[in-house]
Write a protein that holds these residues in place. Sequence first.
Motif, PDB file in Angstrom:
ATOM      1  N   THR A 164      63.638  22.351 -43.747  1.00  0.00           N
ATOM      2  CA  THR A 164      63.818  23.746 -44.144  1.00  0.00           C
ATOM      3  C   THR A 164      63.317  23.970 -45.568  1.00  0.00           C
ATOM      4  OG1 THR A 164      65.792  23.758 -42.739  1.00  0.00           O
ATOM      5  CG2 THR A 164      65.484  25.628 -44.213  1.00  0.00           C
ATOM      6  N   ASP A 165      63.607  23.057 -46.466  1.00  0.00           N
ATOM      7  CA  ASP A 165      63.087  23.163 -47.833  1.00  0.00           C
ATOM      8  C   ASP A 165      61.560  23.195 -47.832  1.00  0.00           C
ATOM      9  OD1 ASP A 165      65.438  23.297 -49.316  1.00  0.00           O
ATOM     10  OD2 ASP A 165      65.644  21.120 -49.459  1.00  0.00           O
ATOM     11  N   GLU A 198      72.355  24.663 -45.257  1.00  0.00           N
ATOM     12  CA  GLU A 198      72.502  24.227 -46.647  1.00  0.00           C
ATOM     13  C   GLU A 198      71.232  24.536 -47.448  1.00  0.00           C
ATOM     14  OE1 GLU A 198      73.569  20.123 -46.643  1.00  0.00           O
ATOM     15  OE2 GLU A 198      75.608  20.478 -45.894  1.00  0.00           O
ATOM     16  N   ALA A 199      70.075  24.334 -46.844  1.00  0.00           N
ATOM     17  CA  ALA A 199      68.817  24.602 -47.543  1.00  0.00           C
ATOM     18  C   ALA A 199      68.675  26.094 -47.842  1.00  0.00           C
ATOM     19  CB  ALA A 199      67.641  24.103 -46.714  1.00  0.00           C
ATOM     20  N   LEU A 200      69.029  26.930 -46.872  1.00  0.00           N
ATOM     21  CA  LEU A 200      68.953  28.379 -47.094  1.00  0.00           C
ATOM     22  C   LEU A 200      69.954  28.819 -48.162  1.00  0.00           C
ATOM     23  CD1 LEU A 200      68.634  29.889 -43.485  1.00  0.00           C
ATOM     24  CD2 LEU A 200      66.820  29.514 -45.147  1.00  0.00           C
ATOM     25  N   ALA A 201      71.180  28.325 -48.055  1.00  0.00           N
ATOM     26  CA  ALA A 201      72.232  28.738 -48.994  1.00  0.00           C
ATOM     27  C   ALA A 201      71.883  28.360 -50.424  1.00  0.00           C
ATOM     28  CB  ALA A 201      73.563  28.107 -48.593  1.00  0.00           C
ATOM     29  N   ALA A 202      71.215  27.227 -50.602  1.00  0.00           N
ATOM     30  CA  ALA A 202      70.854  26.785 -51.950  1.00  0.00           C
ATOM     31  C   ALA A 202      69.899  27.757 -52.628  1.00  0.00           C
ATOM     32  CB  ALA A 202      70.231  25.390 -51.888  1.00  0.00           C
ATOM     33  N   ARG A 203      69.239  28.619 -51.838  1.00  0.00           N
ATOM     34  CA  ARG A 203      68.299  29.599 -52.399  1.00  0.00           C
ATOM     35  C   ARG A 203      68.799  31.020 -52.214  1.00  0.00           C
ATOM     36  NH1 ARG A 203      62.434  26.768 -52.052  1.00  0.00           N
ATOM     37  NH2 ARG A 203      63.149  24.668 -51.503  1.00  0.00           N
TER      38      ARG A 203
END
Length: 338
Positions: A164-165, A198-203
């Motif tokens: 995802t990243d 988690e990848a989406l939430a981090a951004r």
Amino acid sequence: MRDVAHRAGVSLKTVSNVLNGYQYIRPETKERVNAAIAELGYHMNVSARNLSRGRTGAIALVLPALRGAYFAELADAVMHEASKLGLTVFMEQTNNERDRELRVLDGSYRSRFDGVLYSPLALRQEDVALFDVDLPLVLLGERVFDAGVDHVTMSNVDGARAATDHVLDLGARTVVPLGVKDDPSPSSGTLRLQGFREALAARGLDVDPRALISTPDYFHRTGAETMARILDSGVEPDAVVAFTDTLALGALAVLLDRGYRVPEDVLLIGFDNIEESTYSRPQISTIDPGREQIATHAVALLAERIRYNIDGVPREDQPAPRRVVVDFELVQRQSTAR
């Protein structure tokens, strides 16, 4: 064997020592025995030898389905590793049926196999007590944890987060997952969805709820049907993170049929690094979960437990159960090449 001993002029014990690779035998004696074996066309009964040693020389590989490309390629890797140790692999497909998975743990395998490599899907964490069996067993997959046996698994959360990243780093903002499961219990699908989120939430991003469509399995057709439903819901994705390569390949067919260009309009990445992903056009970017390393670790752990069992080492004197988490690698190909 008696005829070989008579032809070579040696004892039965000497013939047995030659056949079993005993090193302290005079070269000339070994030559006479081997010559007699060749002249008589003698073939050792490996099954009888193994049974006399308290083993069958065979292990079972129990998988949910061989129709899935990942499991088929994993089976090939396991057989390759097992052959190095002189082990024969028998495969069984459970079709995600609970009764068939329970059969592995009911004791019936003990007389047929030295040990079992076992990847259940129908069993749950609440079934963990059933894994207390008097048979060398190594657990594969993500359905049951801390079962008191050796366990080899992959980096599902981290791998999905990296996938995802990857598309986010390339500018994607409307990213949809493919492979969501309704069942919240541990599985590759729930763990990969966790990494995706988690990848989406981090951004500071989230997934469009219309794109959260549950998939019953991970076959090509399901990938195509789910991708079509996501597009029909009105979602306009600029990236798709599929939780298996087979889902990604099914999605690719629909995207191309609908006029989307991959990767120009929609980035696409899968998971598993199956061979087929290199032959699509465009080739599918993917997460390599370390399939060969999984096979290597699993077979080695099982062979060690089998040896302890043959030598009569009590379970309490053996090493504590180990969990091996194999690392992953992101493989970028044409479907995310911008």
